[in-house]
Design a protein around this motif. Structure first.
Motif, mmCIF file in Angstrom:
data_model
loop_
_atom_site.group_PDB
_atom_site.id
_atom_site.type_symbol
_atom_site.label_atom_id
_atom_site.label_comp_id
_atom_site.label_asym_id
_atom_site.label_seq_id
_atom_site.Cartn_x
_atom_site.Cartn_y
_atom_site.Cartn_z
ATOM 1 N N GLU A 166 0.835 -1.197 0.000
ATOM 2 C CA GLU A 166 0.000 0.000 0.000
ATOM 3 C C GLU A 166 0.871 1.248 0.000
ATOM 4 O OE1 GLU A 166 -3.241 0.032 -0.392
ATOM 5 O OE2 GLU A 166 -3.199 -2.169 -0.519
ATOM 6 N N THR A 167 0.408 2.303 -0.656
ATOM 7 C CA THR A 167 1.225 3.496 -0.900
ATOM 8 C C THR A 167 1.793 4.097 0.379
ATOM 9 O OG1 THR A 167 -0.044 4.004 -2.895
ATOM 10 C CG2 THR A 167 1.264 5.789 -1.933
ATOM 11 N N ASP A 168 0.934 4.394 1.353
ATOM 12 C CA ASP A 168 1.395 5.055 2.581
ATOM 13 C C ASP A 168 2.354 4.172 3.367
ATOM 14 O OD1 ASP A 168 -0.109 7.250 1.920
ATOM 15 O OD2 ASP A 168 -1.800 6.733 3.235
ATOM 16 N N ASP A 169 1.998 2.895 3.501
ATOM 17 C CA ASP A 169 2.852 1.968 4.252
ATOM 18 C C ASP A 169 4.187 1.757 3.540
ATOM 19 O OD1 ASP A 169 0.876 1.701 6.167
ATOM 20 O OD2 ASP A 169 0.022 -0.109 5.251
ATOM 21 N N LEU A 170 4.141 1.686 2.211
ATOM 22 C CA LEU A 170 5.378 1.506 1.450
ATOM 23 C C LEU A 170 6.281 2.727 1.596
ATOM 24 C CD1 LEU A 170 7.161 -0.009 -0.562
ATOM 25 C CD2 LEU A 170 5.798 0.992 -2.423
ATOM 26 N N THR A 171 5.687 3.925 1.541
ATOM 27 C CA THR A 171 6.469 5.152 1.720
ATOM 28 C C THR A 171 7.146 5.167 3.078
ATOM 29 O OG1 THR A 171 4.991 6.387 0.251
ATOM 30 C CG2 THR A 171 6.379 7.664 1.753
ATOM 31 N N THR A 172 6.403 4.788 4.124
ATOM 32 C CA THR A 172 6.974 4.731 5.469
ATOM 33 C C THR A 172 8.104 3.713 5.532
ATOM 34 O OG1 THR A 172 4.843 5.343 6.465
ATOM 35 C CG2 THR A 172 6.457 4.279 7.899
ATOM 36 N N TRP A 173 7.902 2.565 4.890
ATOM 37 C CA TRP A 173 8.923 1.512 4.874
ATOM 38 C C TRP A 173 10.194 2.018 4.183
ATOM 39 C CZ3 TRP A 173 11.695 -1.403 1.352
ATOM 40 C CH2 TRP A 173 12.259 -2.593 1.822
ATOM 41 N N LEU A 174 10.033 2.725 3.058
ATOM 42 C CA LEU A 174 11.195 3.273 2.358
ATOM 43 C C LEU A 174 11.909 4.322 3.205
ATOM 44 C CD1 LEU A 174 9.827 3.644 -1.291
ATOM 45 C CD2 LEU A 174 11.646 2.109 -0.522
ATOM 46 N N TYR A 175 11.143 5.161 3.891
ATOM 47 C CA TYR A 175 11.758 6.153 4.775
ATOM 48 C C TYR A 175 12.611 5.467 5.842
ATOM 49 C CZ TYR A 175 8.941 10.022 2.884
ATOM 50 O OH TYR A 175 8.390 10.985 2.084
ATOM 51 N N GLN A 176 12.096 4.375 6.385
ATOM 52 C CA GLN A 176 12.850 3.635 7.413
ATOM 53 C C GLN A 176 14.159 3.099 6.859
ATOM 54 O OE1 GLN A 176 9.976 0.677 8.582
ATOM 55 N NE2 GLN A 176 8.964 2.023 10.069
ATOM 56 N N ARG A 177 14.124 2.610 5.628
ATOM 57 C CA ARG A 177 15.361 2.088 5.022
ATOM 58 C C ARG A 177 16.394 3.203 4.845
ATOM 59 N NH1 ARG A 177 12.352 -1.202 6.046
ATOM 60 N NH2 ARG A 177 13.681 -1.020 7.873
ATOM 61 N N PHE A 178 15.952 4.387 4.454
ATOM 62 C CA PHE A 178 16.908 5.466 4.218
ATOM 63 C C PHE A 178 17.361 6.125 5.517
ATOM 64 C CE2 PHE A 178 16.035 4.681 -0.088
ATOM 65 C CZ PHE A 178 17.032 5.299 -0.830
ATOM 66 N N VAL A 179 16.570 6.025 6.558
ATOM 67 C CA VAL A 179 17.059 6.430 7.882
ATOM 68 C C VAL A 179 18.165 5.475 8.323
ATOM 69 C CG1 VAL A 179 16.454 6.588 10.324
ATOM 70 C CG2 VAL A 179 14.943 7.578 8.603
ATOM 71 N N GLU A 180 17.984 4.190 8.036
ATOM 72 C CA GLU A 180 19.028 3.217 8.343
ATOM 73 C C GLU A 180 20.278 3.480 7.512
ATOM 74 O OE1 GLU A 180 17.185 -0.521 7.636
ATOM 75 O OE2 GLU A 180 15.913 -0.436 9.429
ATOM 76 N N LYS A 181 20.093 3.862 6.255
ATOM 77 C CA LYS A 181 21.247 4.221 5.431
ATOM 78 C C LYS A 181 21.986 5.421 6.022
ATOM 79 C CE LYS A 181 19.434 2.777 0.892
ATOM 80 N NZ LYS A 181 20.509 1.825 0.513
ATOM 81 N N GLU A 182 21.236 6.384 6.498
ATOM 82 C CA GLU A 182 21.837 7.554 7.147
ATOM 83 C C GLU A 182 22.727 7.126 8.309
ATOM 84 O OE1 GLU A 182 22.312 11.759 8.138
ATOM 85 O OE2 GLU A 182 21.587 10.735 6.347
ATOM 86 N N ASP A 183 22.222 6.209 9.136
ATOM 87 C CA ASP A 183 22.996 5.727 10.280
ATOM 88 C C ASP A 183 24.214 4.913 9.831
ATOM 89 O OD1 ASP A 183 21.144 6.913 11.948
ATOM 90 O OD2 ASP A 183 19.965 5.084 12.218
ATOM 91 N N LEU A 184 24.029 4.089 8.810
ATOM 92 C CA LEU A 184 25.142 3.294 8.282
ATOM 93 C C LEU A 184 26.268 4.190 7.777
ATOM 94 C CD1 LEU A 184 23.308 0.490 6.245
ATOM 95 C CD2 LEU A 184 24.734 0.134 8.263
ATOM 96 N N LEU A 185 25.900 5.213 7.016
ATOM 97 C CA LEU A 185 26.908 6.098 6.453
ATOM 98 C C LEU A 185 27.569 6.958 7.523
ATOM 99 C CD1 LEU A 185 25.025 7.094 3.191
ATOM 100 C CD2 LEU A 185 27.123 5.739 3.345
ATOM 101 N N SER A 186 26.806 7.400 8.522
ATOM 102 C CA SER A 186 27.391 8.170 9.626
ATOM 103 C C SER A 186 28.437 7.333 10.352
ATOM 104 C CB SER A 186 26.290 8.613 10.597
ATOM 105 O OG SER A 186 25.396 9.518 9.984
ATOM 106 N N TYR A 187 28.096 6.075 10.603
ATOM 107 C CA TYR A 187 29.030 5.156 11.265
ATOM 108 C C TYR A 187 30.267 4.949 10.393
ATOM 109 C CZ TYR A 187 30.563 1.041 13.916
ATOM 110 O OH TYR A 187 31.285 0.157 14.684
ATOM 111 N N PHE A 188 30.048 4.784 9.083
ATOM 112 C CA PHE A 188 31.170 4.555 8.177
ATOM 113 C C PHE A 188 32.107 5.757 8.141
ATOM 114 C CE2 PHE A 188 33.187 5.016 4.056
ATOM 115 C CZ PHE A 188 33.818 3.796 3.905
ATOM 116 N N TYR A 189 31.561 6.964 8.055
ATOM 117 C CA TYR A 189 32.394 8.161 7.963
ATOM 118 C C TYR A 189 33.186 8.402 9.256
ATOM 119 C CZ TYR A 189 29.676 9.150 3.760
ATOM 120 O OH TYR A 189 29.075 9.076 2.526
#
Length: 342
Positions: free
Chosen positions: A267-290
């Motif tokens: 579903e559109t809203d749930d999928l958007t939220t799920w994608l946001y969660q993945r990119f928040v995780e990417k943010e944390d991954l990259l912060s840790y990497f840097y």
């Protein structure tokens, strides 16, 4: 000139022996001709050129299944990095479909992509709805009929440096996560892909695989591969650097995380939220990497383990030869039409 090139080669060999990883952008040189000459020379003599360190889950385990790669986007070199990473993943490269900006259609490799059945998407709010309809039709006509297995998608819709400010303003206005290493993803293309390719069970839920049941022969899209590309010091490599080689040696890092499609909402809203969660995780991954120069360990592991991925020198030599030859042919075609018109 030849003596100088061999001297450079010896220096690079010495650096390699001291543990310096080399990359395609490590050669220096003042012109495309000298860079390409040294590239071919080094290939023949066996000097390693480009190194990518892979982290997280092993995507070879799902290389025979249908999957979508969701990738953060920083520069044109991201595509080169992914192409390298996927060369040793079975038939993935031959059976994958790329979604890329329409401007690449007018390049020498764009012609190849057009024949291969990739999709060129035009960016901009005024084109968005039309492009999504074209994508849906393209998938219906080309994906299964051409035996495609994987799709590469950059959900951010553009490079980080171009979209960051707009994304942060949108996040602030709508009380969404404030990101600096990535931008908020767009869900339109992802939704179209999932709706078109996910096989539905009788009860309407997605029929996806499980990481522990790789022998399953369930049809349809089975996996989402969340892919995060990281460059040391947050300095991405663009296509010009790959060709001209004017940067110092570096190692590119790629992190994978695999999600069964049954765990991804449609579903559109749930999928958007799920994608946001993945990119928040990417943010944390990259912060840790840097901060540390490495990705964090996965859940249940004390240490993160990386895998060095390299290509055979002969394969790279052949690919580079073909790339320069096709570029030269494309240049002559443009020159011919230019003289005909003017």
């Amino acid at each position: 000139m030849l003596d100088i090139q061999f001297w450079k080669l010896e220096v690079l060999k010495s650096r390699c022996q001291q543990g310096h990883a080399l990359s395609k952008d490590s050669w220096g040189g003042s012109s495309l001709a000298s860079s390409s000459f040294f590239w071919w020379l080094s290939t023949i003599l066996g000097v390693p050129r480009l190194v990518v360190m892979e982290w997280g889950e092993d995507i070879k385990a799902v290389s025979k299944d249908e999957a979508v790669m969701l990738v953060n986007h920083q520069a044109t070199g991201d595509v080169c990095t992914l192409m390298m990473c996927l060369q040793d993943k079975g038939l993935v490269v031959a059976q994958m479909m790329w979604l890329m900006d329409h401007i690449f259609k007018y390049t020498n490799f764009g012609i190849v992509s057009l024949v291969h059945g990739d999709f060129f998407i035009r960016q901009g709010r005024s084109y968005r709805d039309q492009q999504l309809l074209l994508l849906k039709k393209h998938l219906e006509n080309n994906y299964r009929s051409r035996d495609r297995k994987w799709i590469v998608l950059f959900p951010e819709g553009g490079f980080l440096r171009k979209r960051r400010e707009t994304s942060q303003a949108f996040a602030k206005k709508n009380n969404l996560p404030f990101l600096t290493n990535v931008t908020l993803p767009r869900s339109g293309a992802t939704k179209i892909i999932l709706n078109a390719l996910v096989a539905q069970q009788k009860n309407g839920s997605p029929a996806g695989g499980d990481a522990k049941e790789l022998d399953s022969k369930s049809k349809g899209l089975q996996w989402i591969i969340d892919t995060t590309i990281a460059y040391p010091k947050a300095e991405p490599i663009d296509i010009q650097t790959w060709i001209l080689g004017y940067r110092k040696p570096t190692v590119t890092h790629v992190h994978y995380r695999i999600f069964p499609i049954k765990d991804v909402p449609l579903e559109t809203d749930d999928l958007t939220t799920w994608l946001y969660q993945r990119f928040v995780e990417k943010e944390d991954l990259l912060s840790y990497f840097y901060e540390t120069g490495a990705f964090p360990p996965s859940k249940g592991h004390k240490e993160a383990v990386s895998r060095e991925m390299t290509l055979s020198n002969m394969w790279i030599f052949l690919i580079q030869s073909f790339a320069f030859l096709s570029g030269y042919m494309w240049y002559n075609i443009i020159q011919y039409f230019y003289h005909c018109l003017f």
